[in-house]
Write a protein that holds these residues in place. Structure first.
Motif, PDB file in Angstrom:
ATOM      1  N   HIS A  44       0.856  -1.222   0.037  1.00  0.00           N
ATOM      2  CA  HIS A  44      -0.025  -0.105  -0.062  1.00  0.00           C
ATOM      3  C   HIS A  44       0.820   1.180  -0.009  1.00  0.00           C
ATOM      4  O   HIS A  44       1.720   1.499   1.012  1.00  0.00           O
ATOM      5  N   VAL A  45       0.826   1.990  -1.083  1.00  0.00           N
ATOM      6  CA  VAL A  45       1.520   3.511  -1.099  1.00  0.00           C
ATOM      7  C   VAL A  45       0.490   4.587  -1.329  1.00  0.00           C
ATOM      8  O   VAL A  45      -0.456   4.683  -2.023  1.00  0.00           O
ATOM      9  N   THR A  46       0.992   5.532  -0.336  1.00  0.00           N
ATOM     10  CA  THR A  46       0.212   6.630  -0.328  1.00  0.00           C
ATOM     11  C   THR A  46       1.126   7.829  -0.738  1.00  0.00           C
ATOM     12  O   THR A  46       2.180   7.955  -0.090  1.00  0.00           O
ATOM     13  N   ALA A  79       8.427   1.958  -5.251  1.00  0.00           N
ATOM     14  CA  ALA A  79       7.916   1.390  -3.861  1.00  0.00           C
ATOM     15  C   ALA A  79       7.443   0.184  -3.854  1.00  0.00           C
ATOM     16  O   ALA A  79       7.743  -0.681  -2.885  1.00  0.00           O
ATOM     17  N   ARG A  80       7.085  -0.355  -4.849  1.00  0.00           N
ATOM     18  CA  ARG A  80       6.437  -1.620  -4.957  1.00  0.00           C
ATOM     19  C   ARG A  80       7.494  -2.657  -4.963  1.00  0.00           C
ATOM     20  O   ARG A  80       7.376  -3.878  -4.781  1.00  0.00           O
ATOM     21  N   ASP A  81       8.703  -2.503  -5.365  1.00  0.00           N
ATOM     22  CA  ASP A  81       9.970  -3.243  -5.310  1.00  0.00           C
ATOM     23  C   ASP A  81      10.771  -3.203  -3.849  1.00  0.00           C
ATOM     24  O   ASP A  81      11.650  -3.762  -3.828  1.00  0.00           O
ATOM     25  N   MET A  82      10.017  -2.716  -2.920  1.00  0.00           N
ATOM     26  CA  MET A  82      10.703  -2.382  -1.617  1.00  0.00           C
ATOM     27  C   MET A  82       9.768  -3.177  -0.652  1.00  0.00           C
ATOM     28  O   MET A  82       8.918  -3.736  -0.698  1.00  0.00           O
ATOM     29  N   VAL A 123      11.908  13.912  -1.608  1.00  0.00           N
ATOM     30  CA  VAL A 123      10.965  12.809  -1.055  1.00  0.00           C
ATOM     31  C   VAL A 123      11.062  12.380   0.043  1.00  0.00           C
ATOM     32  O   VAL A 123      12.392  12.055   0.239  1.00  0.00           O
ATOM     33  N   VAL A 124      10.163  12.281   0.887  1.00  0.00           N
ATOM     34  CA  VAL A 124      10.354  11.825   2.134  1.00  0.00           C
ATOM     35  C   VAL A 124       9.537  10.699   2.452  1.00  0.00           C
ATOM     36  O   VAL A 124       8.359  10.616   2.162  1.00  0.00           O
ATOM     37  N   ALA A 125      10.214   9.630   2.711  1.00  0.00           N
ATOM     38  CA  ALA A 125       9.174   8.090   2.847  1.00  0.00           C
ATOM     39  C   ALA A 125       9.265   7.560   4.187  1.00  0.00           C
ATOM     40  O   ALA A 125      10.345   7.728   4.859  1.00  0.00           O
ATOM     41  N   LYS A 126       8.138   7.516   4.842  1.00  0.00           N
ATOM     42  CA  LYS A 126       7.992   6.623   6.098  1.00  0.00           C
ATOM     43  C   LYS A 126       6.955   5.460   6.008  1.00  0.00           C
ATOM     44  O   LYS A 126       6.110   5.304   5.740  1.00  0.00           O
ATOM     45  N   PRO A 127       8.088   4.296   6.355  1.00  0.00           N
ATOM     46  CA  PRO A 127       7.296   2.895   6.227  1.00  0.00           C
ATOM     47  C   PRO A 127       6.401   2.666   7.512  1.00  0.00           C
ATOM     48  O   PRO A 127       6.685   3.518   8.617  1.00  0.00           O
ATOM     49  N   SER A 128       5.258   1.909   7.294  1.00  0.00           N
ATOM     50  CA  SER A 128       4.536   1.567   8.458  1.00  0.00           C
ATOM     51  C   SER A 128       4.280   0.105   8.343  1.00  0.00           C
ATOM     52  O   SER A 128       3.586  -0.566   7.369  1.00  0.00           O
ATOM     53  N   THR A 172       2.719  -0.897   4.529  1.00  0.00           N
ATOM     54  CA  THR A 172       2.513   0.378   4.016  1.00  0.00           C
ATOM     55  C   THR A 172       3.596   1.482   3.722  1.00  0.00           C
ATOM     56  O   THR A 172       4.453   1.428   4.781  1.00  0.00           O
ATOM     57  N   LEU A 173       3.847   2.239   2.753  1.00  0.00           N
ATOM     58  CA  LEU A 173       4.978   3.226   2.605  1.00  0.00           C
ATOM     59  C   LEU A 173       4.034   4.351   2.262  1.00  0.00           C
ATOM     60  O   LEU A 173       3.450   4.578   1.509  1.00  0.00           O
ATOM     61  N   LYS A 174       4.347   5.487   3.276  1.00  0.00           N
ATOM     62  CA  LYS A 174       3.755   6.736   3.090  1.00  0.00           C
ATOM     63  C   LYS A 174       4.900   7.595   2.462  1.00  0.00           C
ATOM     64  O   LYS A 174       5.872   7.871   2.931  1.00  0.00           O
TER      65      LYS A 174
END
Length: 305
Positions: free
Chosen positions: A55-57, A77-80, A103-108, A112-114
């Motif tokens: 899930h990517v937002t 992101a789908r490859d991570m 770009v700021v990425a925050k995994p959950s 989920t990756l925000k």
């Protein structure tokens, strides 16, 4: 006395410091288990389907290219996994979009990756070849970007830039505009060149003579100090070519009056500017004499920029 101390030490009971065999065996087993678990985590679990990004937002996008940027980030992101977010891959996915500043990425955990996108904000409008292009502070041309506040206009007679502004004349004007403090940035109408070098035209304010693009922050600080000084009220220009010896003037002291804030006066001021923002020769010798009506403010030597 030394012999007595040595004899006393010999009579003390000896304490065994050896580790029992069963404790050593248990410690070795625990170490092997820890190494095995670490290997499983590094080589398998953190890349497994148990923590894959599903899930990517994507937030922060306002540009007309938002759909393409969102698709590029989602595909990367789908490859991570949420345990192994590759920032370099996310940056590479949007490298072709100048509007993206960061770009700021925050995994959950677990799936989920925000992602939050920070867009580059335009500093000025470049009027060139019948087009009006938004420019970032570094000269990058920003396409598909909307701005909700007025920006100063920089006019160029050169070629239309496709990706980055390289013409040194309008680029020097851009550097001056980019250094403006927030309190004054919104009041700029245009930044251009004339016989005095770089000149900034302000909304409901005097002309600001910068001369060159060197030490722009020091010059803007001098502008702010002059405008805050009551003795400069009603001046038609502020000369900050030497930041430490800023000069305000243009009218005789008896005829100085507050600049009106009515719309008609703004239009008259804009019409009076004529070729505001047009490019011209640079590097010419600037006049060193202060006009008779000018009022020097804070005539101390420059302290650097």
């Amino acid at each position: 006395m030394v012999r007595a101390a040595a004899a006393t030490l010999r009579r003390l009971p000896r304490i065994s410091v050896s580790v029992p065999r069963h404790i050593r065996r248990r410690a070795l087993v625990a170490l092997l288990i820890a190494l095995a678990l670490f290997g499983i985590y590094r080589l398998w679990f953190r890349h497994s389907s148990f923590v894959s990004v599903q899930h990517v937002t994507v937030s922060g996008l306002t540009t007309s290219d938002a759909a393409r940027i969102r698709l590029a980030l989602t595909s990367a992101a789908r490859d991570m996994s949420t345990l192994d977010v590759k920032q370099a891959d996310l940056n590479g996915a949007v490298s072709g979009f100048p509007v993206v500043k960061a770009v700021v990425a925050k995994p959950s955990f677990p799936h989920t990756l925000k992602i939050h996108v920070i867009e580059e904000q335009p500093t000025a409008v470049l009027a060139v070849g019948g087009e009006r292009l938004l420019l970032a502070p570094d000269g990058t041309v920003l396409r598909g970007v909307a701005t909700g506040h007025p920006l100063p206009v920089i006019t160029s007679r050169g070629a239309v830039p496709q990706a980055t502004l390289t013409d040194r004349v309008p680029l020097s004007a851009l550097h001056v505009a980019a250094a403006a403090p927030a309190a004054l940035a919104g009041r700029m109408l245009s930044v251009g060149h004339d016989k005095e070098g770089i000149v900034v035209h302000m909304r409901n304010g005097p002309r600001l003579i910068f001369g060159t693009a060197s030490r722009p922050y020091a010059k803007w600080a001098a502008v702010a100090a002059v405008l805050a000084d009551p003795s400069s009220h009603g001046a038609t220009y502020v000369d900050v070519r030497i930041p430490g010896r800023a000069v305000a003037g243009g009218l005789d002291a008896q005829t100085l009056a507050p600049i009106s804030t009515t719309g008609n006066d703004v239009s008259a001021q804009s019409n009076a500017q004529g070729t505001t923002g047009t490019t011209g020769p640079t590097g010419q010798t600037l006049p060193s004499a202060t006009p008779p009506s000018a009022t020097p403010l804070n005539p101390q030597p420059s302290t650097g920029g």
